[in-house]
Design a protein around this motif. Structure first.
Motif, PDB file in Angstrom:
ATOM      1  N   ARG A  21     -31.527   8.082  62.165  1.00  0.00           N
ATOM      2  CA  ARG A  21     -31.242   8.120  63.720  1.00  0.00           C
ATOM      3  C   ARG A  21     -29.785   8.546  64.015  1.00  0.00           C
ATOM      4  O   ARG A  21     -29.259   8.797  65.051  1.00  0.00           O
ATOM      5  CB  ARG A  21     -31.603   6.978  64.318  1.00  0.00           C
ATOM      6  N   GLY A  22     -28.881   8.208  62.715  1.00  0.00           N
ATOM      7  CA  GLY A  22     -27.456   8.328  62.915  1.00  0.00           C
ATOM      8  C   GLY A  22     -27.119   7.109  63.668  1.00  0.00           C
ATOM      9  O   GLY A  22     -26.004   7.051  64.343  1.00  0.00           O
ATOM     10  N   ASP A  23     -27.820   6.285  63.403  1.00  0.00           N
ATOM     11  CA  ASP A  23     -27.401   4.726  64.124  1.00  0.00           C
ATOM     12  C   ASP A  23     -26.205   4.120  63.050  1.00  0.00           C
ATOM     13  O   ASP A  23     -26.676   3.287  62.544  1.00  0.00           O
ATOM     14  CB  ASP A  23     -28.594   4.016  64.261  1.00  0.00           C
ATOM     15  N   MET A  24     -25.009   4.340  63.357  1.00  0.00           N
ATOM     16  CA  MET A  24     -24.102   3.843  62.297  1.00  0.00           C
ATOM     17  C   MET A  24     -23.857   2.212  62.560  1.00  0.00           C
ATOM     18  O   MET A  24     -23.791   1.580  61.730  1.00  0.00           O
ATOM     19  CB  MET A  24     -22.478   4.559  62.456  1.00  0.00           C
ATOM     20  N   ALA A  25     -24.107   1.808  63.811  1.00  0.00           N
ATOM     21  CA  ALA A  25     -23.948   0.318  64.055  1.00  0.00           C
ATOM     22  C   ALA A  25     -25.195  -0.335  63.430  1.00  0.00           C
ATOM     23  O   ALA A  25     -24.848  -1.453  62.649  1.00  0.00           O
ATOM     24  CB  ALA A  25     -23.903   0.053  65.801  1.00  0.00           C
ATOM     25  N   GLY A  26     -26.485   0.155  63.612  1.00  0.00           N
ATOM     26  CA  GLY A  26     -27.551  -0.170  62.831  1.00  0.00           C
ATOM     27  C   GLY A  26     -27.422  -0.398  61.226  1.00  0.00           C
ATOM     28  O   GLY A  26     -27.766  -1.281  60.469  1.00  0.00           O
ATOM     29  N   LEU A  27     -26.698   0.746  60.844  1.00  0.00           N
ATOM     30  CA  LEU A  27     -26.418   0.592  59.522  1.00  0.00           C
ATOM     31  C   LEU A  27     -25.261  -0.445  58.917  1.00  0.00           C
ATOM     32  O   LEU A  27     -25.659  -1.217  57.868  1.00  0.00           O
ATOM     33  CB  LEU A  27     -25.859   2.164  58.831  1.00  0.00           C
ATOM     34  N   ARG A  28     -24.329  -0.408  59.543  1.00  0.00           N
ATOM     35  CA  ARG A  28     -23.443  -1.622  59.296  1.00  0.00           C
ATOM     36  C   ARG A  28     -23.938  -2.819  59.266  1.00  0.00           C
ATOM     37  O   ARG A  28     -23.639  -3.842  58.533  1.00  0.00           O
ATOM     38  CB  ARG A  28     -22.324  -1.401  60.305  1.00  0.00           C
ATOM     39  N   ALA A  53     -32.505   3.904  60.117  1.00  0.00           N
ATOM     40  CA  ALA A  53     -31.143   3.846  60.976  1.00  0.00           C
ATOM     41  C   ALA A  53     -30.074   5.181  60.570  1.00  0.00           C
ATOM     42  O   ALA A  53     -29.625   5.747  61.389  1.00  0.00           O
ATOM     43  CB  ALA A  53     -30.153   2.642  60.702  1.00  0.00           C
ATOM     44  N   ALA A  54     -30.376   5.501  59.214  1.00  0.00           N
ATOM     45  CA  ALA A  54     -29.564   6.401  58.717  1.00  0.00           C
ATOM     46  C   ALA A  54     -30.029   7.914  59.383  1.00  0.00           C
ATOM     47  O   ALA A  54     -29.363   8.884  60.000  1.00  0.00           O
ATOM     48  CB  ALA A  54     -29.698   6.914  57.179  1.00  0.00           C
ATOM     49  N   THR A  80     -38.178  -4.015  50.405  1.00  0.00           N
ATOM     50  CA  THR A  80     -38.655  -2.767  50.725  1.00  0.00           C
ATOM     51  C   THR A  80     -38.388  -2.563  52.373  1.00  0.00           C
ATOM     52  O   THR A  80     -38.244  -1.573  52.703  1.00  0.00           O
ATOM     53  CB  THR A  80     -40.339  -2.468  50.537  1.00  0.00           C
ATOM     54  N   ARG A  81     -38.939  -3.451  53.167  1.00  0.00           N
ATOM     55  CA  ARG A  81     -38.568  -3.340  54.559  1.00  0.00           C
ATOM     56  C   ARG A  81     -37.160  -2.988  54.929  1.00  0.00           C
ATOM     57  O   ARG A  81     -36.851  -2.311  55.754  1.00  0.00           O
ATOM     58  CB  ARG A  81     -39.163  -4.812  55.243  1.00  0.00           C
ATOM     59  N   LEU A  82     -36.027  -3.716  54.114  1.00  0.00           N
ATOM     60  CA  LEU A  82     -34.724  -3.727  54.175  1.00  0.00           C
ATOM     61  C   LEU A  82     -34.457  -2.280  54.047  1.00  0.00           C
ATOM     62  O   LEU A  82     -33.573  -1.538  54.653  1.00  0.00           O
ATOM     63  CB  LEU A  82     -33.787  -4.511  53.340  1.00  0.00           C
ATOM     64  N   ALA A  83     -34.921  -1.645  53.008  1.00  0.00           N
ATOM     65  CA  ALA A  83     -34.604  -0.177  52.592  1.00  0.00           C
ATOM     66  C   ALA A  83     -35.322   0.572  53.599  1.00  0.00           C
ATOM     67  O   ALA A  83     -34.483   1.893  54.119  1.00  0.00           O
ATOM     68  CB  ALA A  83     -35.154   0.065  51.160  1.00  0.00           C
ATOM     69  N   ASN A  84     -36.410   0.352  54.014  1.00  0.00           N
ATOM     70  CA  ASN A  84     -36.898   1.366  55.234  1.00  0.00           C
ATOM     71  C   ASN A  84     -36.163   1.228  56.430  1.00  0.00           C
ATOM     72  O   ASN A  84     -35.787   2.456  57.079  1.00  0.00           O
ATOM     73  CB  ASN A  84     -38.259   1.020  55.466  1.00  0.00           C
TER      74      ASN A  84
END
Length: 292
Positions: free
Chosen positions: A183-190, A180-181, A171-175
């Motif tokens: 925020r538009g944080d694409m590096a964080g998403l990757r 990140a999504a 659940t923490r991983l999904a949150n």
């Protein structure tokens, strides 16, 4: 023997029938329809039933087999990847279903079986029916049922979970992924995606979705950017995406309602603490039961 029809006897078996039908068909809506069809047949019986539970399981199984065979052509013509209709449970409730028996990966693996193999495997391996009972239900010899079960187990060996999912960590991983999504944080998403991560989007040809599974962080992030561009996944600077955290097929997930209609997202964690799979359903026909 008991007199029939008996509503109390039927209702006592309804949860088991629904669970069986969902695993057979991969659809909440169709599972409910099958249970209703079984009730109609039960209510029209004109004589006592010696083993009502066995009769209801047998009837449910045969109704599901009929639907699976009829759906073969429709499944082959399905536009884009097919995902099972999401099974939603609130996070505040104890799970009603064993996660490994309703996981998306397991249900997709069942799709590779023939209808008969699927029925045999589920009745024996998941619902603990002995081979004699399965043979009677499916009108096959016990020896034939044992052979079918062996083939099905071999096909499904790779689909068995290799580890137990830590629900809190998942659940923490999904949150973290959703934050990140947003925020538009694409590096964080990757960084949250395993190198061999897969994203499957099911639009059924009715809403925009990828027509193939996306493999690897680069493809997945590009797809999410496309969803954001179409207003289906607002990111930084747009109206925040409203969603409700739920359990979807035993996995952490959410129900979101962007401007173009609802969707569900389920997150499959990997052993190394990243996401190994993301399942998104946008097909409105598979989401109609959300508002019931």
């Amino acid at each position: 023997m008991i007199p029939t029809p008996d509503l109390a006897v039927f209702e006592a078996q309804r949860p088991r029938m629904r669970r069986l039908a969902y695993r057979m068909l991969g659809s909440v809506t169709e599972a409910e329809d099958v249970v209703q069809d079984a009730w109609i047949r039960w209510s029209r019986l004109g004589e006592p039933v010696e083993a009502p539970a066995a009769w209801l399981v047998r009837t449910t199984s045969r109704l599901c087999l009929d639907r699976l065979r009829a759906a073969k052509v429709r499944r082959e013509a399905y536009r884009g990847p097919w995902l099972p209709e999401p099974l939603i449970e609130d996070l505040t409730e104890d799970p009603l279903e064993r996660a490994e028996d309703v996981s998306v990966a397991f249900l997709l693996a069942l799709e590779r079986l023939s209808p008969l193999e699927r029925a045999v495997f589920l009745l024996h391996e998941v619902f603990d029916e002995d081979y004699a009972a399965v043979a009677q239900t499916l009108e096959r010899s016990e020896a034939a049922v044992r052979q079918i079960a062996s083939r099905a187990r071999a096909h499904l060996q790779a689909a068995k979970p290799r580890y137990t999912v830590d629900q809190q960590a998942a659940t923490r991983l999904a949150n973290a992924f959703m934050a990140a999504a947003a925020r538009g944080d694409m590096a964080g998403l990757r960084a949250l995606l395993a190198e061999d991560a897969v994203m499957v989007t099911d639009g059924g040809g009715k809403r925009s979705a990828a027509l193939r599974p996306l493999v690897g962080p680069q493809d997945i992030v590009a797809m999410l950017e496309g969803l954001a561009w179409r207003g289906a996944w607002p990111t930084s600077g747009d109206r925040p995406l409203q969603y409700r955290a739920v359990r979807i097929n035993g996995l952490p997930g959410l129900i979101a309602r962007p401007d173009d209609g609802p969707m569900t997202i389920a997150f499959q964690p990997s052993e190394d603490g990243r996401l190994s799979a993301i399942y998104i359903i946008r097909n409105p026909e598979k989401l109609a039961h959300l508002d019931r």
